[in-house]
Design a protein around this motif. Structure first.
Motif: not given
Length: 316
Positions: A17-19, A241-242, A309-313
């Motif tokens: 889901e988070n990717l 980024l997961c 934990r998830v972040a986005e470029r």
């Protein structure tokens, strides 16, 4: 006899889901293991999509290559440490990616394969290397470093309150004979901990020390920091980024890295204008980590400590 690589992928639905997978995107599973997460990602890719799977364990490479063969050219395996993710990705002709997953720590296969020497539950040669093709073993480490450095490793990487006592016990024992097996090491650790404290433990008294030595042998925290920084730089705008962690040291590291890469300017607050020119390259998606639900915990107790934990470029 062919060895089965068993590893239950944690937080698999949450990772997918988070990717935010695009069917034609390029993705990296930086800790491929048995290929569980990789398989889920590939199932969401179209004919023009691609997954690069990285692992430093040759058993993992062999198992995943077999498991994922049906995806043909959409899947490529690379034997490498994820700290070298940039070189690994570029070695297969890729410059930028749309998402990356890190599942940090030791795999179920590595823990459950006695002769890999990761577990205090089985008697085996004291190895603990994730890459068995070279490098110093856990036996090399505990039989060679001085007592202060060993105590530091146990305290820093295992958060072990009896680190000094354990280090002194290990170093005294090796004067008589080298420590060569997991049972020898586990017994020494237990003997160094006060009996009342050991009895009060909810886990095996050697667990923290084994974790610490494993982290030191494999350079896990340094590798994670280098790999995550490099992965962030490889992402296309809006790429995800997961990172899954399994203990507080890893989780704090990932949280700090995300905050740093999302901060941008590093000038002192009293500067009237920015002179460093740094721009944020990540946006933090999850202010609090995602954890496993009750159904997953019932099926896989090892998922209890997992945090995602998830972040986005950003566009920078």
């Amino acid at each position: 006899m062919e060895q089965t690589f068993h590893h239950v992928s944690v937080l698999a639905d949450e990772c997918i889901e988070n990717l935010a997978i695009r069917p034609d995107g390029i993705y990296v599973d930086a800790t491929m293991g048995g290929g569980g997460h990789s398989e889920r990602i590939l199932e969401h890719l179209g004919e023009n999509g691609r997954l690069i799977g990285i692992d430093r364990d040759r058993d993992a490479i062999a198992a995943s290559t077999k498991r994922l063969a049906r995806f043909g050219s959409r899947f490529t395996a690379v034997k490498s440490n994820f700290s070298d993710i940039e070189s690994a990705v570029r070695s297969v002709g890729v410059e930028k990616i749309d998402g990356v997953l890190f599942d940090l720590g030791v795999s179920s296969h590595q823990l459950d394969t006695a002769d890999r020497g990761f577990s205090y539950m089985n008697d085996a040669p004291l190895d603990m290397r994730m890459d068995t093709d070279g490098g110093a073993t856990a036996a090399d480490l505990v039989n060679s470093i001085d007592v202060r450095e060993l105590a530091r490793i146990l305290a820093d990487y295992g958060e072990e309150r009896f680190a000094s006592r354990i280090a002194q016990t290990i170093c005294a024992a090796r004067e008589t004979a080298p420590i060569e097996t997991t049972k020898q090491l586990a017994d020494l650790i237990v003997s160094a901990i006060p009996k009342a404290a050991a009895k009060a433990e909810k886990q095996h008294p050697a667990k923290r020390s084994f974790q610490a030595i494993r982290i030191a042998v494999n350079g896990e925290l340094d590798a994670a920091e280098r790999g995550i920084r490099a992965a962030a730089s490889l992402l296309n705008p809006n790429g995800r980024l997961c990172v899954i962690t399994f203990h507080s040291l890893e989780d704090r590291l990932v949280k700090r890295l995300y905050q740093s890469l999302a901060q941008g300017c590093t000038c002192p607050r009293d500067f009237p204008v920015c002179v460093c020119g740094a721009k944020p390259i990540l946006r933090v998606v999850t202010n609090k980590p995602i954890v496993s639900g009750e159904d997953e915990l019932a099926a896989n107790p090892r998922a209890r400590s997992a945090k995602l934990r998830v972040a986005e470029r950003t566009q920078n």
